[in-house]
Design a protein around this motif. Structure first.
Motif, PDB file in Angstrom:
ATOM      1  N   LEU A  66       3.026   5.401  -4.823  1.00  0.00           N
ATOM      2  CA  LEU A  66       3.669   6.193  -5.881  1.00  0.00           C
ATOM      3  C   LEU A  66       4.483   7.335  -5.253  1.00  0.00           C
ATOM      4  CD1 LEU A  66       3.586   6.047  -8.965  1.00  0.00           C
ATOM      5  CD2 LEU A  66       1.703   7.664  -8.949  1.00  0.00           C
ATOM      6  N   ALA A  67       3.846   8.057  -4.335  1.00  0.00           N
ATOM      7  CA  ALA A  67       4.516   9.205  -3.692  1.00  0.00           C
ATOM      8  C   ALA A  67       5.740   8.751  -2.904  1.00  0.00           C
ATOM      9  CB  ALA A  67       3.539   9.928  -2.774  1.00  0.00           C
ATOM     10  N   LEU A  68       5.574   7.724  -2.102  1.00  0.00           N
ATOM     11  CA  LEU A  68       6.677   7.304  -1.228  1.00  0.00           C
ATOM     12  C   LEU A  68       7.784   6.608  -2.013  1.00  0.00           C
ATOM     13  CD1 LEU A  68       4.669   6.118   1.904  1.00  0.00           C
ATOM     14  CD2 LEU A  68       6.070   8.157   1.690  1.00  0.00           C
ATOM     15  N   SER A  69       7.423   5.889  -3.067  1.00  0.00           N
ATOM     16  CA  SER A  69       8.455   5.207  -3.860  1.00  0.00           C
ATOM     17  C   SER A  69       9.334   6.233  -4.574  1.00  0.00           C
ATOM     18  CB  SER A  69       7.820   4.277  -4.888  1.00  0.00           C
ATOM     19  OG  SER A  69       6.964   3.383  -4.253  1.00  0.00           O
ATOM     20  N   TYR A  70       8.691   7.243  -5.158  1.00  0.00           N
ATOM     21  CA  TYR A  70       9.473   8.271  -5.850  1.00  0.00           C
ATOM     22  C   TYR A  70      10.304   9.103  -4.871  1.00  0.00           C
ATOM     23  CZ  TYR A  70       7.476   7.448 -10.460  1.00  0.00           C
ATOM     24  OH  TYR A  70       7.139   6.903 -11.671  1.00  0.00           O
ATOM     25  N   THR A  71       9.702   9.406  -3.709  1.00  0.00           N
ATOM     26  CA  THR A  71      10.454  10.184  -2.712  1.00  0.00           C
ATOM     27  C   THR A  71      11.661   9.382  -2.232  1.00  0.00           C
ATOM     28  OG1 THR A  71       8.419  11.268  -2.045  1.00  0.00           O
ATOM     29  CG2 THR A  71      10.249  11.410  -0.502  1.00  0.00           C
ATOM     30  N   VAL A  84      -1.424   1.267  -9.112  1.00  0.00           N
ATOM     31  CA  VAL A  84      -0.485   1.472  -8.000  1.00  0.00           C
ATOM     32  C   VAL A  84      -1.142   2.505  -7.102  1.00  0.00           C
ATOM     33  CG1 VAL A  84       1.807   2.288  -7.340  1.00  0.00           C
ATOM     34  CG2 VAL A  84       1.514   1.041  -9.470  1.00  0.00           C
ATOM     35  N   ARG A  85      -1.160   2.229  -5.821  1.00  0.00           N
ATOM     36  CA  ARG A  85      -1.795   3.193  -4.908  1.00  0.00           C
ATOM     37  C   ARG A  85      -1.002   4.490  -4.906  1.00  0.00           C
ATOM     38  NH1 ARG A  85      -5.846   1.169  -1.706  1.00  0.00           N
ATOM     39  NH2 ARG A  85      -5.843   3.122  -0.592  1.00  0.00           N
ATOM     40  N   ARG A  86      -1.707   5.565  -4.733  1.00  0.00           N
ATOM     41  CA  ARG A  86      -1.033   6.875  -4.791  1.00  0.00           C
ATOM     42  C   ARG A  86      -0.006   7.025  -3.678  1.00  0.00           C
ATOM     43  NH1 ARG A  86      -5.300  11.341  -6.888  1.00  0.00           N
ATOM     44  NH2 ARG A  86      -6.221  10.078  -8.507  1.00  0.00           N
ATOM     45  N   GLU A  87      -0.316   6.474  -2.512  1.00  0.00           N
ATOM     46  CA  GLU A  87       0.646   6.550  -1.404  1.00  0.00           C
ATOM     47  C   GLU A  87       1.946   5.879  -1.824  1.00  0.00           C
ATOM     48  OE1 GLU A  87      -2.448   5.394  -1.324  1.00  0.00           O
ATOM     49  OE2 GLU A  87      -3.232   5.268   0.712  1.00  0.00           O
ATOM     50  N   ARG A 111       0.822  -1.197   0.000  1.00  0.00           N
ATOM     51  CA  ARG A 111       0.000   0.000   0.000  1.00  0.00           C
ATOM     52  C   ARG A 111       0.864   1.257   0.000  1.00  0.00           C
ATOM     53  NH1 ARG A 111      -5.189   1.428   3.627  1.00  0.00           N
ATOM     54  NH2 ARG A 111      -5.172   3.613   3.147  1.00  0.00           N
ATOM     55  N   PHE A 112       2.030   1.173   0.638  1.00  0.00           N
ATOM     56  CA  PHE A 112       2.842   2.380   0.805  1.00  0.00           C
ATOM     57  C   PHE A 112       4.131   2.421  -0.015  1.00  0.00           C
ATOM     58  CE2 PHE A 112       0.343   2.023   4.719  1.00  0.00           C
ATOM     59  CZ  PHE A 112      -0.323   3.242   4.654  1.00  0.00           C
ATOM     60  N   TRP A 113       4.477   1.338  -0.608  1.00  0.00           N
ATOM     61  CA  TRP A 113       5.738   1.354  -1.364  1.00  0.00           C
ATOM     62  C   TRP A 113       5.684   0.330  -2.472  1.00  0.00           C
ATOM     63  CZ3 TRP A 113      10.510  -1.231  -2.308  1.00  0.00           C
ATOM     64  CH2 TRP A 113      11.569  -0.383  -2.661  1.00  0.00           C
ATOM     65  N   SER A 114       6.266   0.671  -3.598  1.00  0.00           N
ATOM     66  CA  SER A 114       6.290  -0.255  -4.722  1.00  0.00           C
ATOM     67  C   SER A 114       7.705  -0.297  -5.270  1.00  0.00           C
ATOM     68  CB  SER A 114       5.308   0.224  -5.787  1.00  0.00           C
ATOM     69  OG  SER A 114       5.673  -0.281  -7.039  1.00  0.00           O
ATOM     70  N   LYS A 115       8.254  -1.490  -5.292  1.00  0.00           N
ATOM     71  CA  LYS A 115       9.633  -1.631  -5.778  1.00  0.00           C
ATOM     72  C   LYS A 115       9.733  -1.158  -7.233  1.00  0.00           C
ATOM     73  CE  LYS A 115      13.158  -5.091  -6.665  1.00  0.00           C
ATOM     74  NZ  LYS A 115      13.389  -6.522  -6.863  1.00  0.00           N
ATOM     75  N   SER A 116       8.729  -1.533  -8.043  1.00  0.00           N
ATOM     76  CA  SER A 116       8.803  -1.159  -9.455  1.00  0.00           C
ATOM     77  C   SER A 116       8.734   0.359  -9.632  1.00  0.00           C
ATOM     78  CB  SER A 116       7.700  -1.838 -10.245  1.00  0.00           C
ATOM     79  OG  SER A 116       6.461  -1.536  -9.658  1.00  0.00           O
ATOM     80  N   ILE A 161       6.929  14.429   4.640  1.00  0.00           N
ATOM     81  CA  ILE A 161       6.723  13.332   3.674  1.00  0.00           C
ATOM     82  C   ILE A 161       5.332  12.723   3.868  1.00  0.00           C
ATOM     83  CG2 ILE A 161       7.472  10.979   3.077  1.00  0.00           C
ATOM     84  CD1 ILE A 161      10.368  11.979   3.473  1.00  0.00           C
ATOM     85  N   PHE A 162       4.930  12.544   5.117  1.00  0.00           N
ATOM     86  CA  PHE A 162       3.596  11.989   5.361  1.00  0.00           C
ATOM     87  C   PHE A 162       2.503  12.972   4.924  1.00  0.00           C
ATOM     88  CE2 PHE A 162       5.704   8.830   8.089  1.00  0.00           C
ATOM     89  CZ  PHE A 162       5.083   7.704   7.578  1.00  0.00           C
ATOM     90  N   LEU A 163       2.726  14.247   5.215  1.00  0.00           N
ATOM     91  CA  LEU A 163       1.756  15.257   4.789  1.00  0.00           C
ATOM     92  C   LEU A 163       1.661  15.264   3.257  1.00  0.00           C
ATOM     93  CD1 LEU A 163      -0.079  17.724   5.432  1.00  0.00           C
ATOM     94  CD2 LEU A 163       1.959  19.149   5.286  1.00  0.00           C
ATOM     95  N   GLY A 164       2.830  15.243   2.619  1.00  0.00           N
ATOM     96  CA  GLY A 164       2.873  15.235   1.155  1.00  0.00           C
ATOM     97  C   GLY A 164       2.180  14.009   0.585  1.00  0.00           C
ATOM     98  N   THR A 165       2.383  12.864   1.237  1.00  0.00           N
ATOM     99  CA  THR A 165       1.757  11.621   0.767  1.00  0.00           C
ATOM    100  C   THR A 165       0.238  11.716   0.889  1.00  0.00           C
ATOM    101  OG1 THR A 165       3.700  10.425   1.507  1.00  0.00           O
ATOM    102  CG2 THR A 165       1.735   9.112   1.078  1.00  0.00           C
ATOM    103  N   TYR A 166      -0.209  12.286   1.999  1.00  0.00           N
ATOM    104  CA  TYR A 166      -1.651  12.458   2.197  1.00  0.00           C
ATOM    105  C   TYR A 166      -2.228  13.382   1.111  1.00  0.00           C
ATOM    106  CZ  TYR A 166      -6.027  14.022   4.242  1.00  0.00           C
ATOM    107  OH  TYR A 166      -7.346  14.334   4.428  1.00  0.00           O
TER     108      TYR A 166
END
Lengths: 630, 311
Positions: free
Chosen positions: A106-111, A101-104, A4-9, A246-251
Motif C-alpha cells: 500500500l505504502a510503496l504503490s501510493y508513493t 493488501v499488505r501495508r508495504e 508483498r511490496f507493490w500492488s498494481k491495483s 521511502i524504506f523507512l516510511g514503508t517500515y
C-alpha cells in the motif's frame, strides 16, 4: 498484480486518488514550458536579427527552467499528502487496513503513484522543450546541465515523497504530518548549524564550520531542496537518501496503528514532535547561554546585560509555539495540563544540546597530536583574506623604479586549479609538521581557562602570537584521523611554509598543467577584441595543438614565471626593514589573451586562466596563425 | 471457526476489550449486541485485522488475522462509518474491491444492485445515507467472502430495505455457508436473523447463546386460577430455581420460567388453572431475565440506549 511490496491495483488507485492535483500540476508545467520556450525562441530571433555573425547564440541553462522546482516544492507535497490522506480519517484508515493488501504494498504503490505524477509533470515540460530547443538555431543548450537539472528535480521529488511517507506513517492528522515534515526538513539543519556555529564562536581553534563538519551544507535536506546546481553524483546521493526515507516510511507504515487516525500521533511520537518543534525555537537561547556560560565573567555579563532579556524573549516565544502547536494538533485544551508537565522535555533537550557543545569544544582542545603522530599537514590558503603564498625576491623585477621586491604574494582563489593544487599540497617534512604541532600546543596551552575573547586579548601581548594577520586553516592527518584547526603563524613561519611550495618536490606537483584530454572545457579569450566580435576561440582541433604547445613551453619556465602566467595580478611587499609598501602589479602584460581551461574533479569544476604571451611565443604564434585561418 | 482468546485492546487509558473470549462457528450468523462503547466495533476491527491485539489472540481457522492477507482475502468488513473513494461510483468501487478480493463477482454485483435499485454509474456521494449503506452491503456481498462483518449495518435503512438486506444476508449464508457477524445496539434487529447471540458489556462478552436455545430456554407464562394460588405453590410444582420472574395481579400471574415448554405446561396443568397461556418471549425480555440471573442489571448494560429511547 499484487506482491508483498507493490500492488498494481493500489498503484492505479493512488493515481486515481491524486488525479485532480496531478493533472493541474502537469497542465501548469505545460503552460510554464510554453511561456519559457517561447521567450527563449523570441530572444534567439531578436539576436539573430541584430547580430551580423551566426556565432552569437542564446545560452539556455537550468535557471531558465527553474519553475520545474515546483515539482518537489509544491506538487509532490500536495500529491503525497493527498495520496495518504486516508490515514487521517478513521473510516478510511480502517478500510484500507482491512483490505487484503499488505501495508508495504500500500505504502510503496501510493508513493510510486505520487512519483509518477511528479515525473509526468517534469516530462511534460522536458520532452517538448528538448525537442524544440535542439532544432532551434541561435540557441545553445548546455544539455549536460539541463538533464542533470531534470534528474535533480526527479530525485528531489523522490526525496520529498519519502519524507512525506515517513511523516504520514507516524501521524494521524494532516497538521501533525506537516509538522513532522517541517521538523525532518529543518531540525537537523538548524540544530547542526547552531551546534557548529556556536563552537566556531567559542572555540579559539575553529573559525569555520567546515572544520568541524566538512561540506555541512551538502548533508542537509534543506540545502538539497534549495540548491539548483546539483552534480550527477549529488543527484545520486539525494536519490539514495530518498530511497532510504521511502524504506523507512514503508517500515513505519507497516508498524502504524490504524487507531492513530484522527489523533495527532501515538502519545510517544506526538511528545517527540511537540518537543522537537519547540526545541527548534529554543536554539537561539541555547546559543546565547552556551556563548556566555564558558567563564565566570561570561555568566556575570549574561545576567547584567541584554543577553538575559534576549534569552527570556526567545524562551517565551518557544513556549508560545509549544502551546499553539498543542492546541492546533489536538484541537482542544484537554491536554494542556499534561503538556505543561511535559514541557520539561524541551528543557532537557536544550540541556543536552548545550552539554554537547561544551563536550565537543573540550574534545577539540584535547586533540593535540605530537609531531611524531602527524603524517602530514596541509594549509587552506585561499580561504583567508591575506596574501596566501609568498616567494623570494626576484632580482629581475622592479616596480616604478623602486628597489627590487623583497617578497611577492599572489592571491589564491577558490576553484582555481593552481590555488587548489597549492592548498591540497600535503607537507610531510618534519619542519612544517613540527611548526604546526608546536603552534597547536602553544595555542592550547595559552588558552587554558580563558574564553576566546580573553585569549585573543592575551595573545596580542604575546610576541609569538602578535602576527594574527597570518591565520592558517590547517588540516592535520594524525593517528589515522583528519582534524582541521585555525592556527596563527608569525610572518616568518608563514613565509617558511610558502617557500616550501617552490621547493622542487612540491613545485613539480603544484605547477603541473593538466593533460588536454582531462579538460572538460577549453577556449581562448582575446580581450583585445571588443565584446560581440568573436572574441572567443573555440576550434577544438586548433586548441588541442595550441594547448599542448603551451604546456611544453610552460614546463620550461621558472616557478616565478609560471606564477606570472597563472596569476595575472599579485602584490609585491616592498619591504626593507620595518618599512613596507604594497603595490598591485601586473606581472606580465600578456593577459589580454588567455587560455581558459576547466577541469572537473569529484564533480566540482576548477578553472584557470593561462596568459598567452611572450613567455610562450610558439603557442602565441600558433594561435595567431589559426586565428587568421579561421 | 473464529476464536478469540483473552483478547485485550487498550486505547491510551481506555480498556476497550478486556480478556474477551468467544467462538463463532462456521456458517452461522452471529449477532453481537451491546451498548455504545461496549467494544463491539473494536472487536470487529480486531477480527478484520485492522487493529493488532495488545494481548490475547484472534484467529480464523487457526490463523491470525492481523496483516494476514490470505485470511483478509476471505473477509469483508462493512464498518459503521462507511468509506467510498471520493467521487467514485459503484463501478469504480467494484474495481477497487475486485482488485483486492479474488472472488469478486460482477454478476452478483449487478444482480444485487438491481435488487436494491442502485445505479452503478451514479457517484456514491449523491446517494442517501441508506443507499450508501446498501451500496456497501452490495459490494461486500459481491466480493463473495467466507466471512462478513457488518457493524451497525441496519442503521439508516428503512424497514423494507432492512428486511431485504436481512434476507439477502441469510440467503448468502445458506447458499455459500458463509459466516456473518452483525453488531448492533438494538436486540430487535437480531431477533429474526441470528443463529447465535453474544452480549457485550464493558469490553467482554457477558452472555452468549444459540438463538434456538434462547427461544426454548425461557417461557413466558400467563396463568390464572379460580382461587388464589401462592407463588410457593407454583414453585413447589416447577422448582424455585426455574422461576426467573413472578408478578401477580389479582388472580392472574405472569411468570418467566426456564425449562422445556411442554414439561412446564404439564406441571402447571397439575394446579388446574382456569387460564394457561405460553406467550412469545422477545429477545429483549430474554436478555433482561438472563442478565438478571447472571447478576447484571439490564438497565445498566443498555443505560444509554434506554435513555435515548426515553424509557
Amino acid at each position: 498484480m499484487a506482491s508483498r511490496f507493490w500492488s498494481k491495483s493500489m498503484y492505479l488507485d493512488g493515481l486515481r486518488r491524486t488525479r485532480v492535483a496531478g493533472i493541474i500540476y502537469a497542465a501548469a508545467m505545460a503552460i510554464f514550458t510554453v511561456l519559457t520556450v517561447g521567450d527563449i525562441l523570441e530572444q534567439a530571433r531578436l539576436t539573430a536579427a541584430e547580430s551580423d555573425t551566426a556565432l552569437n547564440v542564446i545560452k539556455v541553462d537550468a535557471a531558465d527552467f527553474s519553475f520545474l522546482t515546483l515539482s518537489y516544492y509544491i506538487a509532490v507535497p500536495v500529491l503525497a499528502f493527498m495520496a495518504f490522506s486516508f490515514l487521517y480519517k478513521r473510516n478510511t484508515s480502517d478500510f484500507y487496513h482491512s483490505i487484503p493488501v499488505r501495508r508495504e504494498a500500500l505504502a510503496l504503490s501510493y508513493t510510486s503513484a505520487v512519483i509518477t505524477w511528479a515525473v509526468v509533470g517534469i516530462a511534460v515540460s522536458a520532452l517538448p522543450s528538448a525537442a524544440v530547443l535542439a532544432v532551434s538555431p541561435y540557441v545553445s543548450v548546455d544539455w549536460t546541465e539541463y538533464f542533470t537539472f531534470l534528474l535533480m528535480c526527479a530525485v528531489l521529488s523522490i526525496l520529498v515523497a519519502g519524507l512525506i511517507l515517513v511523516a504520514a506513517s507516524i501521524t494521524g492528522r494532516l497538521f501533525s504530518g506537516v509538522a513532522v515534515l517541517f521538523v525532518m526538513t529543518f531540525l537537523p539543519f538548524f540544530t547542526l548549524l547552531a551546534f557548529v556555529e556556536i563552537i566556531v564562536d567559542i572555540s579559539f581553534l575553529i573559525t569555520e564550520s567546515s572544520q568541524i563538519i566538512p561540506f555541512l551544507d551538502s548533508y542537509q535536506l534543506i540545502y538539497s531542496l534549495i540548491k539548483l546546481d546539483f552534480t550527477p553524483a549529488q543527484s545520486l546521493i539525494t536519490a539514495g537518501l530518498g530511497i532510504v526515507f521511502i524504506f523507512l516510511g514503508t517500515y513505519l507504515f507497516k508498524k502504524r496503528k490504524s487507531e492513530i487516525a484522527e489523533t495527532p500521533a501515538s502519545p510517544v511520537v506526538y511528545r517527540i514532535i511537540r518537543t522537537a518543534v519547540a526545541f527548534m525555537f529554543t536554539l537561539p537561547c541555547c546559543a546565547v547561554i552556551a556563548e556566555n556560560f564558558d567563564s565566570e565573567e561570561g555568566i556575570r555579563e549574561f545576567f547584567n546585560g541584554d543577553d538575559l532579556i534576549m534569552t527570556i524573549v526567545f524562551l517565551f516565544l518557544a513556549v508560545i509555539v509549544y502551546y499553539v502547536f498543542e492546541l492546533m494538533a489536538t484541537r482542544n485544551f484537554r491536554g494542556f495540563k499534561k503538556a505543561t508537565m511535559q514541557i520539561v522535555y524541551v528543557f532537557i533537550a536544550d540541556a543536552f544540546f548545550i552539554g554537547a557543545i561544551f563536550g565537543a569544544n573540550a574534545l577539540i582542545v584535547l586533540d593535540n597530536p605530537s609531531p611524531e603522530e602527524i603524517d602530514w599537514v596541509s594549509f587552506d590558503m585561499y580561504r583567508i583574506a591575506t596574501p596566501a603564498i609568498a616567494w623570494e625576491h626576484d632580482p629581475d623585477l622592479k616596480y616604478d623604479g623602486l628597489d627590487p621586491a623583497y617578497e611577492g604574494y599572489v592571491f589564491l582563489s577558490s576553484h582555481e586549479i593552481f590555488s587548489d593544487n597549492i592548498c591540497s599540497t600535503r607537507f610531510e617534512d618534519i619542519e612544517t609538521v613540527r611548526l604546526v604541532s608546536n603552534r597547536l600546543s602553544k595555542a592550547i596551552e595559552t588558552s587554558y581557562g580563558k574564553t576566546k575573547d580573553e585569549w585573543f586579548a592575551d595573545s596580542e601581548q604575546d610576541a609569538l602570537l602578535s602576527t594574527r594577520d597570518y591565520p592558517a586553516d590547517v588540516t592535520i592527518k594524525a593517528n589515522g584521523r583528519t582534524i582541521k584547526r585555525t592556527l596563527y603563524l608569525s610572518q616568518e613561519e608563514w613565509l617558511a611554509v610558502s617557500r616550501r611550495v617552490f621547493e622542487a618536490d612540491v613545485a613539480e606537483t603544484v605547477f603541473a598543467l593538466p593533460d588536454y584530454d582531462s579538460l572538460s572545457e577549453i577556449y581562448i579569450l582575446n580581450a583585445i577584441l571588443p565584446n560581440g566580435y568573436d572574441n572567443e576561440f573555440h576550434n577544438k582541433e586548433a586548441l588541442e595543438k595550441i594547448y599542448n604547445q603551451y604546456k611544453e613551453e610552460f614546463e620550461a619556465l621558472t616557478e616565478n614565471q609560471k606564477l606570472g602566467l597563472l596569476f595575472q595580478t599579485f602584490e609585491w611587499n616592498l619591504v626593507k626593514g620595518s618599512a613596507s609598501k604594497y603595490a598591485k602589479y601586473a606581472y606580465y602584460d600578456s593577459d589580454y589573451i588567455r587560455i581558459h581551461i576547466v577541469l572537473e574533479i569529484d564533480g566540482e569544476e576548477y578553472f584557470q586562466n593561462l596568459s598567452l604571451g611572450h613567455l610562450t611565443p610558439k603557442a602565441l604564434n600558433m594561435y595567431s596563425s589559426y586565428r587568421r585561418q579561421w | 471457526m473464529i476464536i478469540a482468546e483473552n483478547l485485550t485492546k487498550k486505547f491510551d487509558d481506555t480498556l476497550a476489550l478486556n480478556n474477551l473470549n468467544c467462538k463463532i462457528n462456521e456458517g452461522c450468523i452471529y449477532g453481537l449486541v451491546g451498548a455504545n462503547g461496549a467494544g463491539k466495533s473494536t472487536f470487529l476491527r480486531l477480527l478484520a485485522g485492522v487493529y493488532k491485539p495488545d494481548s490475547g489472540t484472534i484467529t480464523v481457522d487457526g490463523e491470525s488475522t492481523y496483516e494476514n492477507t490470505a485470511v483478509k482475502a476471505q473477509m469483508v468488513y462493512v464498518p459503521d462509518e462507511l468509506y467510498f473513494v471520493a467521487g467514485a461510483n459503484m463501478k469504480q468501487m467494484a474495481a477497487l474491491y475486485a482488485s483486492a478480493y479474488p472472488n469478486f463477482d460482477y454478476g452478483r454485483l449487478n444482480e444485487l444492485a438491481e435488487a436494491f435499485g442502485l445505479s452503478l454509474k451514479k457517484p456514491i456521494n449523491t446517494f442517501s445515507k441508506g443507499m450508501k449503506r446498501q451500496a456497501a452491503t452490495v459490494l461486500a456481498l459481491a466480493a463473495k467472502p467466507r466471512i462478513l462483518f457488518f457493524d451497525e449495518t441496519f442503521d439508516g435503512l428503512d424497514p423494507i430495505v432492512r428486511n431485504t438486506v436481512k434476507k439477502i444476508i441469510c440467503a448468502d449464508v445458506v447458499d455459500r455457508k458463509s459466516t456473518t457477524i452483525i453488531t448492533t445496539h438494538s436486540l430487535r434487529e437480531l431477533e429474526d436473523t441470528c443463529d447465535q447471540l453474544g452480549l457485550m458489556y464493558n469490553g467482554g462478552i457477558v452472555f452468549e447463546s444459540d438463538i434456538s436455545d434462547v427461544k426454548t430456554a425461557l417461557s413466558k407464562v400467563q396463568i390464572a386460577f379460580s382461587s388464589e394460588v401462592s407463588r410457593e405453590s407454583i414453585e413447589a410444582v416447577l422448582g424455585a430455581e426455574s422461576i426467573r420472574s413472578y408478578t401477580n395481579k389479582g388472580s392472574v400471574s405472569n411468570l418467566i420460567v426456564s425449562g422445556d415448554k411442554k414439561e412446564v405446561v404439564q406441571k402447571l396443568n397439575s394446579l388446574s388453572p382456569i387460564l394457561l397461556d405460553i406467550l412469545p418471549l422477545s429477545l429483549e425480555e430474554f436478555f433482561v431475565y438472563e442478565m438478571n440471573s447472571l447478576g447484571y442489571n439490564f438497565d445498566d448494560v443498555f443505560a444509554k440506549e434506554l435513555a435515548e429511547n426515553g424509557k
